[in-house]
Design an enzyme around this catalytic site. Structure first.
Site, PDB file in Angstrom:
ATOM      1  N   LYS A  13      34.959  21.282 -47.580  1.00 34.53           N
ATOM      2  CA  LYS A  13      33.925  20.381 -47.029  1.00 34.53           C
ATOM      3  C   LYS A  13      34.194  20.095 -45.552  1.00 34.53           C
ATOM      4  O   LYS A  13      33.310  20.201 -44.712  1.00 34.53           O
ATOM      5  CB  LYS A  13      33.898  19.034 -47.782  1.00 34.53           C
ATOM      6  CG  LYS A  13      33.640  19.137 -49.266  1.00 34.53           C
ATOM      7  CD  LYS A  13      33.617  17.775 -49.921  1.00 34.53           C
ATOM      8  CE  LYS A  13      34.919  17.016 -49.878  1.00 34.53           C
ATOM      9  NZ  LYS A  13      36.023  17.618 -50.632  1.00 34.53           N
ATOM     10  N   ARG A  88      30.884   9.281 -52.989  1.00 35.96           N
ATOM     11  CA  ARG A  88      31.800   9.855 -53.965  1.00 35.96           C
ATOM     12  C   ARG A  88      31.625   9.244 -55.353  1.00 35.96           C
ATOM     13  O   ARG A  88      32.335   9.612 -56.287  1.00 35.96           O
ATOM     14  CB  ARG A  88      33.221   9.577 -53.504  1.00 35.96           C
ATOM     15  CG  ARG A  88      34.028  10.822 -53.256  1.00 35.96           C
ATOM     16  CD  ARG A  88      35.296  10.354 -52.599  1.00 35.96           C
ATOM     17  NE  ARG A  88      36.302  11.333 -52.574  1.00 35.96           N
ATOM     18  CZ  ARG A  88      36.606  12.046 -51.488  1.00 35.96           C
ATOM     19  NH1 ARG A  88      35.921  11.924 -50.384  1.00 35.96           N
ATOM     20  NH2 ARG A  88      37.608  12.878 -51.518  1.00 35.96           N
ATOM     21  N   ARG A 123      47.397  23.717 -46.437  1.00 32.39           N
ATOM     22  CA  ARG A 123      46.601  23.049 -45.398  1.00 32.39           C
ATOM     23  C   ARG A 123      47.493  22.314 -44.397  1.00 32.39           C
ATOM     24  O   ARG A 123      48.504  21.727 -44.742  1.00 32.39           O
ATOM     25  CB  ARG A 123      45.656  22.031 -46.039  1.00 32.39           C
ATOM     26  CG  ARG A 123      44.966  21.198 -44.965  1.00 32.39           C
ATOM     27  CD  ARG A 123      43.809  20.441 -45.449  1.00 32.39           C
ATOM     28  NE  ARG A 123      44.126  19.487 -46.497  1.00 32.39           N
ATOM     29  CZ  ARG A 123      43.198  18.781 -47.116  1.00 32.39           C
ATOM     30  NH1 ARG A 123      41.923  18.943 -46.808  1.00 32.39           N
ATOM     31  NH2 ARG A 123      43.541  17.939 -48.057  1.00 32.39           N
ATOM     32  N   ARG A 156      49.298  16.582 -45.308  1.00 26.76           N
ATOM     33  CA  ARG A 156      48.843  15.279 -45.803  1.00 26.76           C
ATOM     34  C   ARG A 156      49.674  14.811 -46.993  1.00 26.76           C
ATOM     35  O   ARG A 156      50.065  15.610 -47.833  1.00 26.76           O
ATOM     36  CB  ARG A 156      47.371  15.369 -46.209  1.00 26.76           C
ATOM     37  CG  ARG A 156      46.454  15.033 -45.069  1.00 26.76           C
ATOM     38  CD  ARG A 156      45.036  15.326 -45.342  1.00 26.76           C
ATOM     39  NE  ARG A 156      44.531  14.882 -46.636  1.00 26.76           N
ATOM     40  CZ  ARG A 156      43.257  14.995 -46.998  1.00 26.76           C
ATOM     41  NH1 ARG A 156      42.385  15.513 -46.172  1.00 26.76           N
ATOM     42  NH2 ARG A 156      42.861  14.588 -48.189  1.00 26.76           N
ATOM     43  N   ARG A 167      43.685  14.081 -58.049  1.00 31.58           N
ATOM     44  CA  ARG A 167      42.451  14.001 -57.251  1.00 31.58           C
ATOM     45  C   ARG A 167      41.337  14.816 -57.915  1.00 31.58           C
ATOM     46  O   ARG A 167      40.175  14.417 -57.900  1.00 31.58           O
ATOM     47  CB  ARG A 167      42.694  14.520 -55.822  1.00 31.58           C
ATOM     48  CG  ARG A 167      43.464  13.521 -54.972  1.00 31.58           C
ATOM     49  CD  ARG A 167      44.080  14.166 -53.753  1.00 31.58           C
ATOM     50  NE  ARG A 167      43.114  14.711 -52.828  1.00 31.58           N
ATOM     51  CZ  ARG A 167      43.407  15.628 -51.908  1.00 31.58           C
ATOM     52  NH1 ARG A 167      44.635  16.106 -51.797  1.00 31.58           N
ATOM     53  NH2 ARG A 167      42.477  16.074 -51.102  1.00 31.58           N
TER      54      ARG A 167
HETATM   55  P1  AP5 Z   1      39.186  21.484 -46.217  1.00 28.04           P
HETATM   56  O1  AP5 Z   1      38.024  21.877 -45.372  1.00 28.04           O
HETATM   57  O2  AP5 Z   1      40.213  20.577 -45.626  1.00 28.04           O
HETATM   58  O3  AP5 Z   1      38.679  20.954 -47.626  1.00 28.04           O
HETATM   59  P2  AP5 Z   1      38.020  19.564 -48.026  1.00 28.04           P
HETATM   60  O4  AP5 Z   1      37.021  19.880 -49.090  1.00 28.04           O
HETATM   61  O5  AP5 Z   1      37.547  18.837 -46.810  1.00 28.04           O
HETATM   62  O6  AP5 Z   1      39.294  18.879 -48.669  1.00 28.04           O
HETATM   63  P3  AP5 Z   1      39.837  17.402 -48.625  1.00 28.04           P
HETATM   64  O7  AP5 Z   1      41.172  17.439 -49.328  1.00 28.04           O
HETATM   65  O8  AP5 Z   1      39.831  16.841 -47.243  1.00 28.04           O
HETATM   66  O9  AP5 Z   1      38.809  16.690 -49.488  1.00 28.04           O
HETATM   67  P4  AP5 Z   1      38.996  15.381 -50.195  1.00 28.04           P
HETATM   68  O10 AP5 Z   1      37.575  15.114 -50.519  1.00 28.04           O
HETATM   69  O11 AP5 Z   1      39.938  15.359 -51.324  1.00 28.04           O
HETATM   70  O12 AP5 Z   1      39.722  14.456 -49.102  1.00 28.04           O
HETATM   71  P5  AP5 Z   1      39.181  13.329 -48.145  1.00 28.04           P
HETATM   72  O13 AP5 Z   1      39.940  13.389 -46.889  1.00 28.04           O
HETATM   73  O14 AP5 Z   1      37.682  13.324 -48.092  1.00 28.04           O
HETATM   74  O15 AP5 Z   1      39.873  22.864 -46.686  1.00 28.04           O
HETATM   75  C1  AP5 Z   1      41.092  22.864 -47.418  1.00 28.04           C
HETATM   76  C2  AP5 Z   1      42.008  23.984 -46.913  1.00 28.04           C
HETATM   77  O16 AP5 Z   1      41.441  25.262 -47.211  1.00 28.04           O
HETATM   78  C3  AP5 Z   1      42.195  23.972 -45.395  1.00 28.04           C
HETATM   79  O17 AP5 Z   1      43.522  24.305 -45.121  1.00 28.04           O
HETATM   80  C4  AP5 Z   1      41.212  25.038 -44.876  1.00 28.04           C
HETATM   81  O18 AP5 Z   1      41.663  25.628 -43.666  1.00 28.04           O
HETATM   82  C5  AP5 Z   1      41.218  26.038 -46.025  1.00 28.04           C
HETATM   83  N1  AP5 Z   1      39.912  26.688 -46.202  1.00 28.04           N
HETATM   84  C6  AP5 Z   1      38.698  26.064 -46.207  1.00 28.04           C
HETATM   85  N2  AP5 Z   1      37.713  26.951 -46.449  1.00 28.04           N
HETATM   86  C7  AP5 Z   1      38.317  28.165 -46.629  1.00 28.04           C
HETATM   87  C8  AP5 Z   1      37.842  29.468 -46.945  1.00 28.04           C
HETATM   88  N3  AP5 Z   1      36.545  29.735 -47.136  1.00 28.04           N
HETATM   89  N4  AP5 Z   1      38.742  30.473 -47.077  1.00 28.04           N
HETATM   90  C9  AP5 Z   1      40.054  30.226 -46.907  1.00 28.04           C
HETATM   91  N5  AP5 Z   1      40.584  29.022 -46.599  1.00 28.04           N
HETATM   92  C10 AP5 Z   1      39.731  27.996 -46.462  1.00 28.04           C
HETATM   93  O19 AP5 Z   1      39.594  12.017 -48.956  1.00 28.04           O
HETATM   94  C11 AP5 Z   1      40.947  11.669 -49.159  1.00 28.04           C
HETATM   95  C12 AP5 Z   1      41.041  10.392 -49.973  1.00 28.04           C
HETATM   96  O20 AP5 Z   1      40.336   9.322 -49.298  1.00 28.04           O
HETATM   97  C13 AP5 Z   1      40.420  10.420 -51.368  1.00 28.04           C
HETATM   98  O21 AP5 Z   1      41.304  10.977 -52.319  1.00 28.04           O
HETATM   99  C14 AP5 Z   1      40.174   8.902 -51.583  1.00 28.04           C
HETATM  100  O22 AP5 Z   1      41.373   8.258 -51.899  1.00 28.04           O
HETATM  101  C15 AP5 Z   1      39.718   8.431 -50.229  1.00 28.04           C
HETATM  102  N6  AP5 Z   1      38.252   8.488 -50.031  1.00 28.04           N
HETATM  103  C16 AP5 Z   1      37.586   9.318 -49.164  1.00 28.04           C
HETATM  104  N7  AP5 Z   1      36.264   9.115 -49.236  1.00 28.04           N
HETATM  105  C17 AP5 Z   1      36.068   8.158 -50.190  1.00 28.04           C
HETATM  106  C18 AP5 Z   1      34.912   7.553 -50.740  1.00 28.04           C
HETATM  107  N8  AP5 Z   1      33.670   7.901 -50.345  1.00 28.04           N
HETATM  108  N9  AP5 Z   1      35.079   6.608 -51.715  1.00 28.04           N
HETATM  109  C19 AP5 Z   1      36.309   6.236 -52.116  1.00 28.04           C
HETATM  110  N10 AP5 Z   1      37.459   6.781 -51.632  1.00 28.04           N
HETATM  111  C20 AP5 Z   1      37.339   7.733 -50.689  1.00 28.04           C
END
Ligand code: AP5
Length: 212
Positions: A13, A88, A123, A156, A167
């Site tokens: 994402k 979410r 990552r 992270r 997660r």
């Molecule tokens: P990446 O693009 O980083 O993936 P992502 O889907 O953004 O993953 P996240 O772990 O950031 O998502 P998340 O939703 O768990 O975390 P968030 O920070 O939002 O890609 C991942 C890896 O793969 C990278 O290394 C990239 O380079 C590689 N890659 C990508 N595409 C590729 C491809 N096509 N081919 C090869 N490699 C590739 O949230 C973290 C925490 O915050 C949550 O757990 C929660 O505690 C809290 N939180 C956030 N938002 C909310 C909310 N709305 N409500 C409540 N709590 C929340």
């Protein structure tokens, strides 16, 4: 344009939102990144959030909505934005409707659990500007340094294998039901993330109707 990026942790994402943000000239709003910057500020609120996020749990709907409302009032959001990791829960999606925020499309990126574990363990994230890299699939030009701002690349806290599994469980329980919610409203489009980066970008553009 107002776009929502949905999908399990590690689906890509953030990577695709970064690319779309440049393409459309609108900001990427990652609630995860906002929460991590509140934690880095060392405030009491940040301390409360740290325990939840480090263990892979969601923060409360009330807290996340407060952060989102503040962010979308900033001037760079005037022409739209890309929500990355928000909403979410169904309650968060309903809150957007109550706020009269009209979403143009919801893009769900699909990826298998096995691939997610592999992706997240490789990552790296810039400690300053939060740009995302992967040690094999998207390495930085200089090891350990961000291409964009020269910041330090870090792992992270919530990218440990046990936390990733938790997660994923939280995603299936609380977030995956949003796909049916938005499908029913005719807003959901899907792209497969199980591909090389450039192929995933093409899938994303096709899903958004930008490519045939
Ligand atoms: P990446 O693009 O980083 O993936 P992502 O889907 O953004 O993953 P996240 O772990 O950031 O998502 P998340 O939703 O768990 O975390 P968030 O920070 O939002 O890609 C991942 C890896 O793969 C990278 O290394 C990239 O380079 C590689 N890659 C990508 N595409 C590729 C491809 N096509 N081919 C090869 N490699 C590739 O949230 C973290 C925490 O915050 C949550 O757990 C929660 O505690 C809290 N939180 C956030 N938002 C909310 C909310 N709305 N409500 C409540 N709590 C929340």
């Amino acid at each position: 344009m107002k776009l929502i990026m949905l999908g399990p942790p590690g689906a890509g994402k953030g990577t695709q939102a970064e690319f779309l943000s440049e393409k459309y000239g609108i900001p990427q709003i990652s609630t995860g990144a906002i929460i991590r910057s509140v934690i880095a500020s060392g405030s009491e609120f940040g301390k409360k959030l740290k325990d939840l996020i480090d263990n892979g749990n969601l923060i409360s709907d009330e807290d996340v909505l407060k952060l989102v409302k503040e962010r979308i009032e900033e001037p760079d959001c005037a022409n739209g934005y890309i929500f990355d990791g928000f909403p979410r829960t169904i309650a968060q999606a309903e809150a957007l409707i109550k706020m009269d925020i009209v979403i143009d499309k919801v893009l769900s990126i699909e990826l298998s659990d096995e691939e997610i574990l592999k992706r997240l363990s490789g990552r790296r994230e810039c400690a300053s500007c939060r740009a995302t890299y992967h040690i094999e699939d998207k390495p930085s030009k200089v090891e350990g340094k961000c291409d964009r701002c020269g910041g330090e690349l870090i792992c992270r806290e919530d990218d440990k294998p046990e936390t990733i599994k938790h997660r994923l469980a939280v995603y299936y329980e609380s977030t995956a039901p949003l796909k049916a919610f938005y499908k029913e409203k005719g807003l959901l489009v899907t792209a497969h993330g199980q591909k090389l980066l450039e192929d995933t970008k093409r899938e994303v553009l096709k899903a958004l109707g930008e490519l045939k």
